[in-house]
Design an enzyme around this catalytic site. Sequence first.
Site, short mmCIF file in Angstrom:
data_model
loop_
_atom_site.label_atom_id
_atom_site.label_comp_id
_atom_site.label_asym_id
_atom_site.label_seq_id
_atom_site.Cartn_x
_atom_site.Cartn_y
_atom_site.Cartn_z
N SER A 169 -45.60 43.09 -24.11
CA SER A 169 -44.42 43.49 -24.89
C SER A 169 -43.33 44.16 -24.07
O SER A 169 -42.20 44.30 -24.53
CB SER A 169 -44.83 44.43 -26.02
N LYS A 191 -44.23 48.91 -34.51
CA LYS A 191 -43.21 49.26 -33.52
C LYS A 191 -41.90 49.70 -34.18
O LYS A 191 -41.27 50.68 -33.77
CB LYS A 191 -42.96 48.07 -32.60
#
Length: 817
Positions: free
Chosen positions: A691, A734
């Site tokens: 990520s 997130k």
Amino acid sequence: MAQPKIPEYKANGTTDKLPETVPIMPLSDGVLFPKMIIPVVITQNEYMTLIDEVMSGNRLVALITPKSGERKSDYGPGDLSPIGTLALILKMAKPDESRIHLMLQGISRIRTKNFIKTDPYLEAAFAQITENEKKDKETEGLMSNISNVYQELVRISPAIPNELGAMAVTIDEPGSLADMVASTINSSTEEKQNILETLDVKLRLKKVTRQLNHQLEILKLGDKIQSQIKEDMDKQQKEFYLRKQLKAIREELGEKEEGNVEAEEYRTKIEEGNLPEEAYKAATRELERFSRMHPSSSEYTVSSTYLDWLTTLPWDKQTEDHLDIKKARAILDKDHFGLEKPKKRILEYLAVRKLNPDSKGPILCFLGPPGTGKTSLGRSIARALGREFIRISLGGVRDEAEIRGHRRTYVGALPGRIIQEIRKAGTNNPVFMLDEIDKVGADFKGDPSSALLEVLDPEQNFSFADHYLDVSFDLSRVMFVATANVIDTIPPALRDRMEVIGLRGYTLEEKVKIARQYLIPRQRKENGLAAKHISFSQSAIRHIISDYTREAGLRNAEREIASVCRGVAAKIAEGKKVSGAIKPEDLYEYLGPVRFTSETGENALTPGVVMGLAWTPVGGEILFIEATSMKGKRGLTLTGQLGDVMKESATAALSFIRAHARDYDIDEDFFDKYDFHIHVPSGAIPKDGPSAGVTMLTALVSLLTGRKVKKGLAMTGEITLRGKVMPVGGIKEKVIAAHRAGIKEVILPRPNKKDLEEIPAKVKSAMKFHFAEKMGDVLELALNGNGATKKKKKTPAKSKKSTKPAAKKTAARKSRK
């Protein structure tokens, strides 16, 4: 007819003169000592000839033991020991032509010199060995000890006549005493020959003493064993006699035997238990064995335990399902806030069961961080269905027998946990929770996850075979529910058996509502407090959740609330006055200083620092990526406990920048003169995953162009060498973490646009989302186009010195072009 006169010979000096040579007769299975008498049987022809010749002469032969101790038909001079015994034939009998019986008396020890002839028998010259019969105190002590021990041996051993014991007392010569005792005790031919060859009388006495003591110990041990055997036999006979009497008494009173009573009880249970055919046959067969066993037998208890298990399992007992969808929805909503996806799936299952009662149940696996309500959701399912709820924890289980049980050949064997818990539930259709299924281990004892494959397969579990029961048990009616924190550690075959339902972490607003509606009332009740004693303000609850816990669920938050409740309860118990309303400033008194400080978007203020977004098992986090450069030629350095995937992302980011340096107005020679260092703070925590690819690339471009990243912006996504932005997971967590940190804008990969549906509306409305397909889009958004976007037109850069290692092309370099 008159008997021929037997010559008389003495060991020391003779009445009849000894010859110079003597015939040799090997004696392989015995030793003749001087003054002792032994019988010998002759069957070999050559020795028959020897006896015939000797009997017509002086009747003397030499008995010598072969060195090897083996029987032979033909011995040579080298096969015999050098020392033997001169013997006199006292008697001879010939019962038939094939045998001669002799009675021989030893005269003295002799040593063979040289052999005169070897055919048809051996004959040799010899020398008589005389002994020193003098006695000192040590010799007398040895003789006394031998005499005493020998007396005890004679008393114990039935093989030694009592007369020999009396004779031993009368013998005055030490050598003769040693010879007499050695010849009568039970020792090997080699040991006796060793005594015969021991010419030192004192040493001979010591050797005989050792043999005598050894023989006495053996006899005593044999006596002890015999006594124990006799005692055990007497005890068994006594027990047998008493049991016979007890049986007769019971028959007179009209009572049944204990074993028969239990057997009848088991027979009744088997007949009334409605067992399946396979289980019925196994139980009947075991009952026949059991009825023939004695209650004191060790197998009696083993058989009884097995019958207990077979007759007490709920083979046909099941609870009726409550298929009221509205009531089930109300129960689920009452027990859990949110969790719409798992609730929806549970209600779908109830609806299908209502329309098709014979449908096979699903194997649900609730996947999520700790404290998100996975285990309690299983209890709510059982409540909604009206079924029993059972749970086993699989964390750390490494033995396959925990699932399948041990075979009955093992001592203390029992069924596996599956069968044990089903018997405890008393029904064959409970809600069965397999907690922490992702933490199952494996070692030399087997792999429990392989055993679970059968348990969790609707096509196989109708005939689950436990090793202990050795009969099939139907698990198809059981509703299995599993829980896991991470899915990566679950074997693929086992994962394929289950329908995975993700339980994401809660937002701050959701946590506040759950704490107010569920946790605080529960802790008030558990600590004996009323609403008037304690209440929490909205800001206090937020303060507890954000500053005293760091988790996706609410387990630690409940602990902190419980700590406050206990503190208030302690004050009330001491008679102190309590305010009742807990405010943020009151928390320090009960919980101490703040434990966690959240990162905020205000920190990313310098070139080379970018805010990324990360997923963890306890929810999302913001993650700062820091990049810097220094003179050197070592290339790229990575720190912060980065995993292999993050390292590869950093390498790909640097390669992309080097390949497109011209596009971003970066001096190509800069990479040959400077090293790059990428650091991810919180170095004690391992980090990995794809990520951070776009974040690392943005940090490097920000550093090399000297441009700051836009304030209040975070990003996540994977990159390729072509600059394409790839989708990643954990978007909900997130984004919630970004919202918690006060971030207003987030850059996401365009394929992740669909994931915004899972984000709470309140969070989504407070933030702005950008979707990128290529790194150019990311850099355009992050750096506001200030020198970080691809050049459309080449323009010379101003030449000026900087304290920072500027990567832009200098005017001098441009002029050379």
